[in-house]
Design a protein around this motif. Structure first.
Motif, mmCIF file in Angstrom:
data_model
loop_
_atom_site.group_PDB
_atom_site.id
_atom_site.type_symbol
_atom_site.label_atom_id
_atom_site.label_comp_id
_atom_site.label_asym_id
_atom_site.label_seq_id
_atom_site.Cartn_x
_atom_site.Cartn_y
_atom_site.Cartn_z
ATOM 1 N N LEU A 226 -0.429 196.951 68.322
ATOM 2 C CA LEU A 226 -1.585 196.083 68.106
ATOM 3 C C LEU A 226 -1.421 194.731 68.791
ATOM 4 N N GLY A 227 -0.196 194.372 69.155
ATOM 5 C CA GLY A 227 0.050 193.095 69.817
ATOM 6 C C GLY A 227 0.042 193.157 71.327
ATOM 7 N N ILE A 228 -0.158 194.333 71.913
ATOM 8 C CA ILE A 228 -0.161 194.462 73.371
ATOM 9 C C ILE A 228 -1.342 193.703 73.971
ATOM 10 N N THR A 229 -1.101 193.003 75.075
ATOM 11 C CA THR A 229 -2.167 192.293 75.787
ATOM 12 C C THR A 229 -2.195 192.736 77.252
ATOM 13 N N LEU A 230 -3.240 192.295 77.949
ATOM 14 C CA LEU A 230 -3.405 192.689 79.352
ATOM 15 C C LEU A 230 -2.247 192.234 80.224
ATOM 16 N N GLU A 231 -1.673 191.065 79.945
ATOM 17 C CA GLU A 231 -0.632 190.539 80.819
ATOM 18 C C GLU A 231 0.736 191.166 80.552
ATOM 19 N N ASP A 232 0.809 192.103 79.609
ATOM 20 C CA ASP A 232 2.092 192.711 79.261
ATOM 21 C C ASP A 232 2.456 193.896 80.161
ATOM 22 N N PHE A 233 1.604 194.224 81.126
ATOM 23 C CA PHE A 233 1.881 195.334 82.042
ATOM 24 C C PHE A 233 2.325 194.786 83.396
ATOM 25 N N GLU A 234 3.388 195.355 83.930
ATOM 26 C CA GLU A 234 3.903 194.932 85.233
ATOM 27 C C GLU A 234 4.104 196.156 86.135
ATOM 28 N N GLU A 235 3.565 196.086 87.326
ATOM 29 C CA GLU A 235 3.730 197.182 88.290
ATOM 30 C C GLU A 235 5.174 197.260 88.777
ATOM 31 N N LEU A 247 6.055 197.878 80.326
ATOM 32 C CA LEU A 247 5.283 197.280 79.245
ATOM 33 C C LEU A 247 6.188 196.337 78.466
ATOM 34 N N TYR A 248 5.831 195.057 78.449
ATOM 35 C CA TYR A 248 6.597 194.063 77.717
ATOM 36 C C TYR A 248 6.137 194.032 76.252
ATOM 37 N N ILE A 249 7.087 193.995 75.346
ATOM 38 C CA ILE A 249 6.813 193.868 73.917
ATOM 39 C C ILE A 249 7.357 192.519 73.468
ATOM 40 N N ARG A 250 6.467 191.641 72.989
ATOM 41 C CA ARG A 250 6.891 190.292 72.624
ATOM 42 C C ARG A 250 5.905 189.680 71.641
ATOM 43 N N ASN A 251 6.313 188.588 71.047
ATOM 44 C CA ASN A 251 5.466 187.890 70.085
ATOM 45 C C ASN A 251 4.743 186.718 70.736
ATOM 46 N N LYS A 318 -9.305 185.914 72.161
ATOM 47 C CA LYS A 318 -8.303 185.804 73.214
ATOM 48 C C LYS A 318 -6.889 185.807 72.647
ATOM 49 N N ALA A 319 -5.978 186.285 73.473
ATOM 50 C CA ALA A 319 -4.553 186.199 73.168
ATOM 51 C C ALA A 319 -3.956 185.074 73.987
ATOM 52 N N ASP A 320 -2.864 184.495 73.509
ATOM 53 C CA ASP A 320 -2.162 183.485 74.290
ATOM 54 C C ASP A 320 -1.674 184.080 75.600
ATOM 55 N N ALA A 321 -1.747 183.298 76.644
ATOM 56 C CA ALA A 321 -1.134 183.672 77.919
ATOM 57 C C ALA A 321 0.220 182.981 78.018
ATOM 58 N N ILE A 322 1.195 183.663 78.606
ATOM 59 C CA ILE A 322 2.549 183.118 78.666
ATOM 60 C C ILE A 322 2.579 181.825 79.471
ATOM 61 N N ASP A 323 1.774 181.741 80.543
ATOM 62 C CA ASP A 323 1.783 180.539 81.367
ATOM 63 C C ASP A 323 0.930 179.420 80.776
ATOM 64 N N GLY A 324 0.186 179.729 79.685
ATOM 65 C CA GLY A 324 -0.629 178.719 79.040
ATOM 66 C C GLY A 324 -1.893 178.360 79.782
ATOM 67 N N ILE A 325 -2.176 179.035 80.876
ATOM 68 C CA ILE A 325 -3.334 178.703 81.708
ATOM 69 C C ILE A 325 -4.289 179.889 81.867
ATOM 70 N N SER A 326 -3.728 181.047 82.163
ATOM 71 C CA SER A 326 -4.534 182.227 82.485
ATOM 72 C C SER A 326 -5.282 182.736 81.260
ATOM 73 N N ASP A 327 -6.349 183.489 81.503
ATOM 74 C CA ASP A 327 -7.050 184.184 80.427
ATOM 75 C C ASP A 327 -6.286 185.456 80.069
ATOM 76 N N ASN A 328 -6.227 185.752 78.809
ATOM 77 C CA ASN A 328 -5.512 186.944 78.360
ATOM 78 C C ASN A 328 -6.192 187.497 77.112
ATOM 79 N N TRP A 329 -6.182 188.828 76.971
ATOM 80 C CA TRP A 329 -6.828 189.463 75.831
ATOM 81 C C TRP A 329 -5.939 190.571 75.274
ATOM 82 N N TYR A 330 -6.091 190.819 73.967
ATOM 83 C CA TYR A 330 -5.424 191.974 73.370
ATOM 84 C C TYR A 330 -6.093 193.252 73.886
ATOM 85 N N ILE A 331 -5.428 194.372 73.714
ATOM 86 C CA ILE A 331 -5.959 195.653 74.207
ATOM 87 C C ILE A 331 -6.860 196.317 73.184
#
Length: 431
Positions: A226-235, A247-251, A318-331
């Motif tokens: 339930l905590g996964i967001t769009l920015e948690d995926f890395e190619e 897939l990053y798992i973090r708080n 919205k979910a917090d973005a790690i960089d504090g700038i970008s838009d981010n959303w939960y899945i």
């Protein structure tokens, strides 16, 4: 048919009473919630019991804080807790304590015992609690004194009652052995059930299937999903140039208590995102790997869901973005409100699905968490189907060591029998 279920949310709890018709159609749902609070007053601590409507139960207040003011504070706290059990039960059977009869006292003991072997309280009874005979006797001693203090006519039934032994109900009905994990066959049934569930929209079918797959196929806990967001995926590309995803798992600070990731750094303000420890594997975050197809299915669901809310002119939480700038959303989001999916909604669907598929659930004392059984199934699949050595399996299950994985090693009797037959076939060479 009456179904009684104890619901736990954090440190609080309440009861849900559902009534069904003979054709299993839901008729009504009631909730019973009593809350204990304490406040300091004139150098003592006052204990108050509040009902569903937020009203303080006056008799309990007077009994605890005036009539019993001379006893130790810890005892008054315990008395308050015992009386909460009484009022919760009163709310469940929807009957005033002053009008209790002998059979209500019998049911009260069933309620305290945490199981209902003779269906004297409800057709289905789900509870986390299972109090010992000694504890039940202690509760009854307090309740007897309380109903006598209140001057209730029902006090004679409490005082005349002596059968506070479980054997008073006859032979205890054994709880059907409840497997601790979802098997591969059950997972197939679950996915087919969702696909054929006409009560679900196409979008909901996509959402639920992905959630169960993340738990069963990748071993994620429900909070991690339930905590996964769009920015948690890395190619990521392997040496052959094939694409897969990390897939990053973090708080995050924006996470609710239902979205917490176990064994990941707990957030302590926005500055935590910049702390080096937040970006350390197995401390600040954990990781799993997804195929390109799995990732694309997740993004397809998100696009369908977000497009619908946009058409409805609703803004996604919205979910917090790690960089504090970008838009981010939960899945994963709720159907009607653009807020992260409620664990309670998913739990209710899961339990109903298990019942319809005849997948065992705890009937009396619930010890096998419905969601965690998917992660448990992932662990068992690695150990018994793929035969991956425990030390290697730990890397996939994200356990620190084999000891942590050991509690997931719970083969069924059928699995043990099959293993024993394999051993017998192998040892015949040396007979």
């Amino acid at each position: 048919m009456i179904e009684i279920e104890e619901i736990k949310k954090g440190t609080s709890r309440y009861y849900k009473v559902s009534t069904y018709a003979n054709d299993n159609k839901l008729i009504s749902i009631r909730t019973v919630r009593y809350t204990l609070k304490s406040i300091p007053y004139n150098k003592i601590r006052c204990y108050m019991l509040f009902d569903n409507d937020g009203n303080c139960v006056e008799n309990v207040f007077n009994f605890i804080n005036m009539y019993k003011v001379s006893i130790a504070e810890t005892s008054r706290e315990k008395y308050s807790l015992y009386l909460r059990y009484l009022y919760e039960f009163s709310g469940i059977i929807d009957k005033d304590i002053s009008r209790f009869q002998r059979n209500d006292i019998d049911k009260f003991v069933v309620f305290l015992s945490g199981y209902d072997p003779n269906s004297s309280l409800a057709d289905s009874f789900y509870t986390y609690s299972s109090k010992s005979e000694e504890t039940i006797a202690a509760i009854f001693n307090v309740v007897k004194e309380y109903v006598d203090y209140c001057g209730y006519a029902s006090s004679k039934y409490f005082y005349n009652y002596r059968g506070i032994k479980r054997r008073a109900y006859g032979k205890q009905k054994a709880n059907t052995i409840c497997p601790k994990f979802i098997s591969l066959k059950e997972m197939e049934l679950i996915l087919n059930y969702i696909d054929n569930d006409t009560s679900l929209s196409k979008e909901a079918k996509m959402e639920y299937s992905l959630i169960y797959k993340l738990m069963f196929n990748k071993g994620l806990r429900i909070g991690e999903v339930l905590g996964i967001t769009l920015e948690d995926f890395e190619e990521i590309y392997n040496n052959d140039g094939e694409l897969y995803y990390k897939l990053y798992i973090r708080n995050r600070m924006s996470d609710s208590k239902d979205q917490r990731a176990k064994r990941c750094l707990t957030m302590d303000g926005q500055y935590s995102y910049n702390a080096p420890i937040y970006h350390r594997l197995d401390i600040g975050y954990q990781q799993v790997f997804l195929s390109e197809e799995f990732h694309d299915d997740i993004i397809e669901y998100f696009d369908v869901m977000s497009a619908r809310f946009k058409r409805e002119e609703k803004t996604l939480f919205k979910a917090d973005a790690i960089d504090g700038i970008s838009d981010n959303w939960y899945i994963f989001y709720n159907k009607k409100k653009p807020t992260p999916l409620s664990k309670d909604i998913l739990y209710n669907y899961t339990r109903e699905m298990f019942k319809n598929l005849n997948i065992h659930i705890d009937k009396y004392v619930r010890t096998n968490n419905l969601f965690h059984r998917f992660r448990h199934g992932f662990c068992m699949y690695l150990l018994y189907v793929e035969n991956i050595p425990p030390l290697q399996a730990c890397k996939l299950t994200r356990h620190r060591n084999a000891e942590g994985l050991a509690i997931y090693n719970n083969p069924t009797e059928d699995m043990l029998a099959e293993l024993m037959m394999q051993v017998e076939e192998g040892t015949e060479l040396y007979g």
